[in-house]
Design a protein around this motif. Structure first.
Motif, PDB file in Angstrom:
ATOM      1  N   HIS A 174     -10.674  -5.891   6.903  1.00 62.09           N
ATOM      2  CA  HIS A 174     -11.479  -6.867   6.158  1.00 62.09           C
ATOM      3  C   HIS A 174     -12.264  -7.750   7.125  1.00 62.09           C
ATOM      4  N   ALA A 186      -3.216  -2.862  -2.918  1.00 61.89           N
ATOM      5  CA  ALA A 186      -4.646  -3.168  -2.824  1.00 61.89           C
ATOM      6  C   ALA A 186      -4.808  -4.603  -2.348  1.00 61.89           C
ATOM      7  N   SER A 187      -5.921  -4.857  -1.675  1.00 60.31           N
ATOM      8  CA  SER A 187      -6.218  -6.210  -1.192  1.00 60.31           C
ATOM      9  C   SER A 187      -7.641  -6.571  -1.584  1.00 60.31           C
ATOM     10  N   ALA A 188      -7.849  -7.844  -1.895  1.00 56.86           N
ATOM     11  CA  ALA A 188      -9.151  -8.303  -2.397  1.00 56.86           C
ATOM     12  C   ALA A 188      -9.761  -9.324  -1.455  1.00 56.86           C
ATOM     13  N   ILE A 198     -12.842  -4.600  -2.044  1.00 59.11           N
ATOM     14  CA  ILE A 198     -11.435  -4.403  -2.394  1.00 59.11           C
ATOM     15  C   ILE A 198     -11.008  -3.133  -1.661  1.00 59.11           C
ATOM     16  N   LEU A 257      -5.730 -10.209  -8.100  1.00 60.90           N
ATOM     17  CA  LEU A 257      -5.697  -8.782  -8.436  1.00 60.90           C
ATOM     18  C   LEU A 257      -4.482  -8.522  -9.315  1.00 60.90           C
ATOM     19  N   SER A 271      -9.775  -7.181 -11.023  1.00 59.33           N
ATOM     20  CA  SER A 271     -10.045  -8.198 -10.007  1.00 59.33           C
ATOM     21  C   SER A 271     -10.748  -9.376 -10.676  1.00 59.33           C
TER      22      SER A 271
END
Length: 473
Positions: free
Chosen positions: A330, A347-349, A354, A378, A388
């Motif tokens: 990221h 998962a990461s936002a 994402i 999320l 999201s």
């Protein structure tokens, strides 16, 4: 006024100087000294040696083996052969030539060598060519898998009651009620079926930022910007334990699914692991260089995953209390992490993308692009629906496996509130996965459900595999 004129004149002079320099070099281009052919040839040969050196050496060895066994001198080793090539200046250099498969130097294998054991020559055995000869295989371009159809989600209930931003939400393991924490310092418990208020808990002296309901005990855990982490006994509706240690606001918490451990994280750039009963601070997980915004727990390795405003995600070994891996893909702050309930993935936002990851080593799977906003939360359910939520109030619904964005929605703000109060701060699916509860900046809680009347004909998948290419970086 005089300063502006002076700045303008300086800019003009600089531009004219650059243009004059450019024109001067352009006019002298034809009068530059000629290139040294030997230098160019040496540069080319060194470049070729650097790029193709190992292949040339392999082919040379194969040619030596071919000479010893009586095969033609330009034996290609199945596909490649060295050829002497002369350029216009008479310089001779070696090049790699592509030969037809199943031939040797363009000729069939001689009969006299049919019984010779050609050990070390790939693609040939004692009786002639074998099936493992190298050949050019045409490969199909990878195609995007067709996404699973999901019904669209619609807003079915808006619950009012808080007098401050609603910052967190958690669902009871029995799926009968849910609780919310707000900037009004109150924790409220609501009936999930009717949306009626059942109970209000007061005790925090600042915004309540995190809530968790224990599946094995009658306990509710809360944390807030007052640096306090509290354990509430829901049989008596009062605080029975405090966990002291955080130096600043606590933003997120998670309960371990199998052992009596609580993990909290916050603005002091740490995550802390607490023994639920003895209130002991077992580990202080340090390594992040900015606010730790989100934490999740699971029974398998890695047992703790944190995301931070320092743009990294860390996977932690709970037994050792140290970081197993740091994911730096990221480029902006990562405010939310969510585990998939069935798959061994999370998962990461972040505002850039994402991202999906595979446990245990945190292998990057794919990007889900398109939600261009500051993402706060999320949620993922067992039907592979991922949602999201953003600071501008937008919700994007995704098919988790393919990354297809099948719905985008913008919930209307509460009448009387400003448009700027359209943020979604937290969200959670109920345990059936059929209701989505969101905590929002207009002081309301909104509940979404799937549209029962929708089908694949009324809401077809707008699937364009030529346009939707999976980007891997």
């Amino acid at each position: 006024m005089g300063e502006d004129i002076q700045k303008h004149s300086v800019h003009t002079l600089v531009f004219r100087s650059l243009k004059r320099t450019h024109d001067m070099f352009l006019s002298e281009e034809g009068s530059l000294p000629p290139l040294d052919k030997k230098a160019v040839s040496a540069w080319r040969s060194s470049k070729a040696k650097d790029t193709y050196g190992p292949i040339v050496e392999l082919v040379r060895k194969q040619q030596e083996v071919a000479k010893k066994t009586g095969l033609p001198a330009n034996y290609p080793g199945g596909q490649l052969a060295l050829t002497n090539k002369s350029d216009q200046d008479g310089e001779t250099s070696q090049a790699l030539a592509l030969m037809p498969s199943g031939t040797i130097g363009g000729h069939q294998m001689p009969q006299s060598t049919a019984n010779v054991s050609a050990v070390g020559i790939p693609g040939y055995a004692a009786g002639g060519p074998t099936n493992n000869t190298q050949s050019l295989i045409t490969r199909k371009a990878p195609t995007m898998p067709k996404p699973q159809w999901h019904p669209p989600w619609k807003l079915c209930r808006v619950i009012s009651g808080h007098i401050g931003w609603v910052r967190c939400v958690a669902v009871d393991p029995t799926n009968e009620w849910f609780c919310t924490g707000s900037a009004d310092r109150v924790i409220k418990i609501w009936d999930l079926a009717s949306g009626r208020l059942k109970l209000s808990l007061t005790g925090h002296v600042s915004t309540v930022r995190a809530l968790q309901v224990s599946p094995r005990h009658p306990y509710l855990f809360s944390a807030g910007e007052d640096r306090q982490v509290k354990c509430w006994d829901l049989e008596y509706n009062k605080v029975i334990r405090h966990y002291h240690g955080h130096l600043s606001a606590v933003y997120s918490m998670a309960l371990h699914p199998t052992i009596d451990v609580l993990v909290t994280c916050g603005r002091d750039s740490t995550a802390r692991v607490w023994d639920m009963r003895s209130k002991a601070n077992i580990h202080t997980l340090t390594g992040h260089t900015n606010t730790v915004a989100s934490v999740v727990c699971q029974a398998a390795e890695p047992q703790i995953i944190t995301s931070s405003h320092d743009s990294t995600i860390r996977l932690w070994d709970l037994a050792a209390g140290r970081s197993m891996a740091t994911l730096t893909n990221h480029k902006k702050s990562v405010r939310a992490v969510a585990m998939h309930p069935n798959l061994y993935m999370f998962a990461s936002a972040s505002p850039d993308n994402i991202k999906q990851w595979k446990c245990p080593e945190g292998k990057f799977i794919q990007n889900l692009s398109g939600h261009n906003a500051i993402l706060n939360c999320l949620a993922i359910n067992a039907d592979n629906v991922m949602v999201s939520g953003a600071d501008n109030g937008s919700l994007h619904f995704w098919d988790f496996k393919t990354g297809y964005n099948f719905q985008r929605s913008q919930a209307p703000v509460q009448p009387g509130s400003m448009d700027s109060e359209a943020g979604v701060f937290a969200m959670a699916f109920d345990h059936s996965g059929s209701r989505l509860i969101t905590a929002e900046a207009d002081k309301t809680i909104k509940i979404y459900k799937e549209d029962d009347e929708a089908n694949e004909e009324t809401h077809p998948i707008n699937w364009k595999p030529d346009l939707l290419k999976r980007r891997r970086y």
